[in-house]
Design an enzyme around this catalytic site. Structure first.
Site, PDB file in Angstrom:
ATOM      1  N   ASP A 149      14.359  -5.323 -34.004  1.00  0.00           N
ATOM      2  CA  ASP A 149      14.556  -4.380 -32.998  1.00  0.00           C
ATOM      3  C   ASP A 149      13.765  -3.082 -33.265  1.00  0.00           C
ATOM      4  O   ASP A 149      13.201  -2.393 -32.411  1.00  0.00           O
ATOM      5  CB  ASP A 149      16.093  -4.174 -33.147  1.00  0.00           C
TER       6      ASP A 149
ATOM      7  N   HIS B  96      12.682  -4.942 -24.365  1.00  0.00           N
ATOM      8  CA  HIS B  96      14.125  -4.861 -24.228  1.00  0.00           C
ATOM      9  C   HIS B  96      14.411  -5.350 -22.835  1.00  0.00           C
ATOM     10  O   HIS B  96      15.613  -5.966 -22.638  1.00  0.00           O
ATOM     11  CB  HIS B  96      14.314  -3.381 -24.171  1.00  0.00           C
TER      12      HIS B  96
ATOM     13  N   HIS C  54      15.349  -8.917 -23.516  1.00  0.00           N
ATOM     14  CA  HIS C  54      16.590  -8.891 -23.760  1.00  0.00           C
ATOM     15  C   HIS C  54      17.833  -9.011 -23.080  1.00  0.00           C
ATOM     16  O   HIS C  54      18.625  -9.808 -22.965  1.00  0.00           O
ATOM     17  CB  HIS C  54      16.789  -7.814 -25.052  1.00  0.00           C
TER      18      HIS C  54
ATOM     19  N   HIS D 135      21.110  -8.869 -30.865  1.00  0.00           N
ATOM     20  CA  HIS D 135      20.539  -8.233 -30.033  1.00  0.00           C
ATOM     21  C   HIS D 135      18.975  -8.060 -30.568  1.00  0.00           C
ATOM     22  O   HIS D 135      18.080  -8.295 -29.815  1.00  0.00           O
ATOM     23  CB  HIS D 135      21.000  -6.535 -30.077  1.00  0.00           C
TER      24      HIS D 135
END
Length: 376
Positions: free
Chosen positions: A177, A255, A258, A272
């Site tokens: 991340d 992201h 994601h 995540h």
């Protein structure tokens, strides 16, 4: 005098008011928390709360604590329940304990109630303990939208002893991340020369280099100085970059990928940061496909090698999505390309078809001595 309007302002929520970090600091934090409020609602899963209940004992002597109803999702339904519980408790303080979704829930609840919030991360999987942002999900865990908050947390308690007890996989996910800060901010910041944006992007480069250099040692030597450095990087520095950079250091394709993948039931058990790490490879692959970028090719090859060293997923199979149908993957790509998606901060146009092509080809041209043919 000409009145100042909201359009004239550039709001930066840079950092929590106070950050306490160290080993076994939670039992000593009662006084600091008591300065913020006396009737606290705790947002934590039942299992997580049981694991830290002893550490909260000293704090409980100073506060009237009530544990709210939280079962893992930062959703509107969960927030509605917690708001009622907060009203019943006459809550003047929210304490979030756990991973990203618990901390996001606590921050957003406090923002809606207009009360202070304390964040206590129990893993280094995200920078949620730092940021003035919360992600809202459906009850089934699909990403819905994000909510900017009026300020960062009032107090962040980073207790290394708590984080050390978390599964190794959570730190690996946090590394993935945090790495995205460089690959996304360096794209979304464009050609801006704004001082704080430049500072944020350069700090993202420093963050990337630290992670590439120290992550293997950190994972092999839990509790070591390298481990502390990486934990600080994923939970604190990553959040600081977004705070300093503001809107010019947005999330981009990593992201967005994601967010699309959260709509697939097969992704329920992936973290995540694992999905974001894979999303970085997809973003770089998009740059190769559209721009023919050799720099992106080189960066992707470097990351693939690093991912193998630390255990981050390089492709859909390693994300556990080998059973996802082509139609499901197409849907995830479509969600990633929704009109409001941050993927459109890329300097070129993308389509779901192009994203799908990038998703299934993150390992093109990469030769591994570790992975067997079934992983490619």
């Amino acid at each position: 005098m000409v009145p100042v309007t909201a359009a004239d302002l550039s709001l930066l929520c840079v950092a929590p008011t106070h950050v306490y970090r160290g080993w076994s600091i939670l039992p000593k934090a009662g006084e600091a928390i008591a300065h913020l409020g006396q009737r606290a609602l705790v947002v934590a899963s039942p299992r997580r709360y049981q694991s830290i209940e002893a550490g909260l004992g000293a704090i409980a002597q100073r506060l009237e604590l009530k544990v709210g109803t939280f079962h893992g999702e930062c959703s509107e339904a969960t927030l509605a329940t917690l708001q009622q519980e907060a009203a019943d408790h006459q809550c003047d303080l929210v304490i979030g304990v756990g991973g990203g979704k618990a901390l996001d829930t606590a921050k957003l609840l406090a923002d809606r109630l207009g009360v202070p919030v304390v964040t206590i991360p129990t893993s280094a999987a995200t920078c949620a303990a730092w940021t003035a942002l919360a992600n809202i999900y459906t009850e089934t865990g699909a990403f819905a939208y994000d909510v900017p908050l009026r300020r960062c947390p009032d107090l962040l308690l980073l207790d290394y002893a708590l984080v050390q007890s978390a599964p190794k996989r959570t730190l690996v996910a946090g590394i993935g991340d945090a790495l995205a800060k460089w690959y996304e901010a360096s794209v979304s910041s464009g050609s801006t020369q704004a001082t704080l944006t430049v500072a944020a992007v350069q700090q993202a480069r420093v963050l990337r280099d630290l992670l590439l250099q120290q992550s293997v040692s950190a994972l092999n030597e839990v509790g070591s100085p390298a481990w502390e450095n990486v934990v600080d990087a994923t939970t604190l520095v990553a959040g600081m970059i977004g705070g300093i950079g503001g809107a010019q250091c947005r999330t981009v394709a990593a992201h967005a990928i994601h967010n699309g993948l959260t709509h697939l039931p097969q992704s329920k058990h992936t973290l995540h940061g694992e999905k974001v790490a894979y999303g970085i490879l997809v973003q770089l692959r998009l740059e190769e496909l559209v721009q023919g970028s050799q720099l992106a090719t080189s960066a992707r090859q470097q990351l693939c090698q690093f991912y193998e060293q630390v255990g981050l997923p390089l492709n859909l199979q390693q994300l556990g999505l080998q059973e996802a149908s082509l139609a499901q993957l197409q849907y995830a790509a479509t969600v990633a390309c929704a009109p409001e998606s941050d993927i459109h901060y890329l300097p070129f146009a993308v389509t779901p078809e192009l994203v799908l092509e990038a998703m299934v080809s993150t390992l093109v041209g990469y030769t591994s001595k570790v992975m067997d043919g079934s992983a490619r």
